[in-house]
Design a protein around this motif. Sequence first.
Motif, PDB file in Angstrom:
ATOM      1  N   SER A  12       0.839  -1.193   0.000  1.00 48.66           N
ATOM      2  CA  SER A  12       0.000   0.000   0.000  1.00 48.66           C
ATOM      3  C   SER A  12       0.878   1.249   0.000  1.00 48.66           C
ATOM      4  N   PRO A  13       0.530   2.263  -0.803  1.00 49.86           N
ATOM      5  CA  PRO A  13       1.289   3.521  -0.768  1.00 49.86           C
ATOM      6  C   PRO A  13       1.291   4.174   0.618  1.00 49.86           C
ATOM      7  N   ARG A  14       0.313   3.848   1.457  1.00 47.83           N
ATOM      8  CA  ARG A  14       0.260   4.393   2.821  1.00 47.83           C
ATOM      9  C   ARG A  14       1.205   3.678   3.770  1.00 47.83           C
ATOM     10  N   ASN A  15       1.658   2.470   3.410  1.00 49.51           N
ATOM     11  CA  ASN A  15       2.443   1.657   4.327  1.00 49.51           C
ATOM     12  C   ASN A  15       3.942   1.929   4.145  1.00 49.51           C
ATOM     13  N   LYS A  16       4.396   2.999   4.752  1.00 49.20           N
ATOM     14  CA  LYS A  16       5.797   3.437   4.612  1.00 49.20           C
ATOM     15  C   LYS A  16       6.769   2.422   5.208  1.00 49.20           C
ATOM     16  N   GLY A  17       6.394   1.774   6.313  1.00 48.28           N
ATOM     17  CA  GLY A  17       7.266   0.781   6.930  1.00 48.28           C
ATOM     18  C   GLY A  17       7.522  -0.397   6.004  1.00 48.28           C
ATOM     19  N   SER A  18       6.487  -0.873   5.349  1.00 50.65           N
ATOM     20  CA  SER A  18       6.632  -1.993   4.427  1.00 50.65           C
ATOM     21  C   SER A  18       7.439  -1.590   3.192  1.00 50.65           C
ATOM     22  N   GLN A  19       7.229  -0.370   2.719  1.00 48.90           N
ATOM     23  CA  GLN A  19       8.027   0.111   1.588  1.00 48.90           C
ATOM     24  C   GLN A  19       9.511   0.149   1.953  1.00 48.90           C
ATOM     25  N   GLY A  20       9.814   0.607   3.152  1.00 47.49           N
ATOM     26  CA  GLY A  20      11.208   0.644   3.601  1.00 47.49           C
ATOM     27  C   GLY A  20      11.796  -0.751   3.709  1.00 47.49           C
ATOM     28  N   LEU A  21      11.011  -1.700   4.211  1.00 46.82           N
ATOM     29  CA  LEU A  21      11.484  -3.080   4.334  1.00 46.82           C
ATOM     30  C   LEU A  21      11.861  -3.651   2.978  1.00 46.82           C
ATOM     31  N   VAL A  22      10.960  -3.580   2.020  1.00 41.82           N
ATOM     32  CA  VAL A  22      11.265  -4.201   0.728  1.00 41.82           C
ATOM     33  C   VAL A  22      12.438  -3.508   0.035  1.00 41.82           C
ATOM     34  N   ARG A  23      12.552  -2.208   0.195  1.00 40.83           N
ATOM     35  CA  ARG A  23      13.710  -1.512  -0.406  1.00 40.83           C
ATOM     36  C   ARG A  23      15.011  -1.966   0.259  1.00 40.83           C
ATOM     37  N   ARG A  24      15.014  -2.098   1.597  1.00 44.73           N
ATOM     38  CA  ARG A  24      16.228  -2.580   2.295  1.00 44.73           C
ATOM     39  C   ARG A  24      16.617  -3.968   1.814  1.00 44.73           C
ATOM     40  N   LEU A  25      15.634  -4.788   1.499  1.00 45.38           N
ATOM     41  CA  LEU A  25      15.907  -6.147   1.037  1.00 45.38           C
ATOM     42  C   LEU A  25      16.343  -6.194  -0.430  1.00 45.38           C
ATOM     43  N   GLY A  26      16.258  -5.080  -1.127  1.00 40.38           N
ATOM     44  CA  GLY A  26      16.712  -5.036  -2.519  1.00 40.38           C
ATOM     45  C   GLY A  26      15.608  -5.107  -3.555  1.00 40.38           C
ATOM     46  N   PHE A  27      14.354  -5.102  -3.131  1.00 39.42           N
ATOM     47  CA  PHE A  27      13.249  -5.076  -4.090  1.00 39.42           C
ATOM     48  C   PHE A  27      13.262  -3.742  -4.828  1.00 39.42           C
ATOM     49  N   ARG A  28      12.872  -3.779  -6.095  1.00 36.10           N
ATOM     50  CA  ARG A  28      12.761  -2.561  -6.898  1.00 36.10           C
ATOM     51  C   ARG A  28      11.295  -2.271  -7.193  1.00 36.10           C
ATOM     52  N   LYS A  29      10.963  -1.001  -7.109  1.00 30.37           N
ATOM     53  CA  LYS A  29       9.590  -0.603  -7.429  1.00 30.37           C
ATOM     54  C   LYS A  29       9.420  -0.653  -8.944  1.00 30.37           C
ATOM     55  N   GLU A  30       8.396  -1.380  -9.390  1.00 37.52           N
ATOM     56  CA  GLU A  30       8.157  -1.548 -10.822  1.00 37.52           C
ATOM     57  C   GLU A  30       6.951  -0.764 -11.319  1.00 37.52           C
ATOM     58  N   GLY A  31       6.127  -0.297 -10.401  1.00 42.80           N
ATOM     59  CA  GLY A  31       4.985   0.478 -10.853  1.00 42.80           C
ATOM     60  C   GLY A  31       3.877   0.570  -9.831  1.00 42.80           C
ATOM     61  N   VAL A  32       2.775   1.159 -10.267  1.00 48.01           N
ATOM     62  CA  VAL A  32       1.592   1.326  -9.435  1.00 48.01           C
ATOM     63  C   VAL A  32       0.462   0.524 -10.066  1.00 48.01           C
TER      64      VAL A  32
END
Length: 192
Positions: free
Chosen positions: A143-163
């Motif tokens: 979810s765009p509202r879930n900043k904690g989850s976004q930070g987690l996946v970025r730390r793990l190396g996930f790349r944002k591919e889109g919306v």
Amino acid sequence: MSGQKVRRRRFPVLRTERLVLREVTPKDVAWYFRHFNTWEIVDGQEYPGPKNLEVARRELKFYFTDNFRKGAGIRWGITLKGSDELIGSAGLYKLVPKTSQAETGYDLDPEYWGQGIMTEAMTAIIEHAFDTMKVNRIEAYVSPRNKGSQGLVRRLGFRKEGVLREHDFYKGKFTDDFLYALLKRDWRQKRR
């Protein structure tokens, strides 16, 4: 084949420095009911919790037990070493053997947020997915509202591919999701 026992696949227990990731069983239904009705978890996942223990029992069977039994996914319960008490869960589902991909999902009791526990658990799960399960791509819908989850996946190396516009439905309205993905080769490069 009559008379032969059908062998059940053994559930893989994963261990890290601080954690044991174990199988969630029907005896964990009270935890499931309580955990998935925690406001922060409901709001972060944008999915309502089970209404009663019977619904919790059915959901636990569907999301945990049946997924593993059918080979469609695997979801671990997260415990601290030395305790069998569950503090969260994480895993893979919607496994697609033909393309070697899966989706991931995770949740953690808010009391344990900010301690690196989910990063530690997901690192073990990702290693297991790429090494043992031969997965090549792991997707995360956040979810765009879930900043904690976004930070987690970025730390793990996930790349944002889109919306994914209006991909979910929460609190009476359609909501977007961010699509993140992690490829095995990117994980290997990051770990060097």
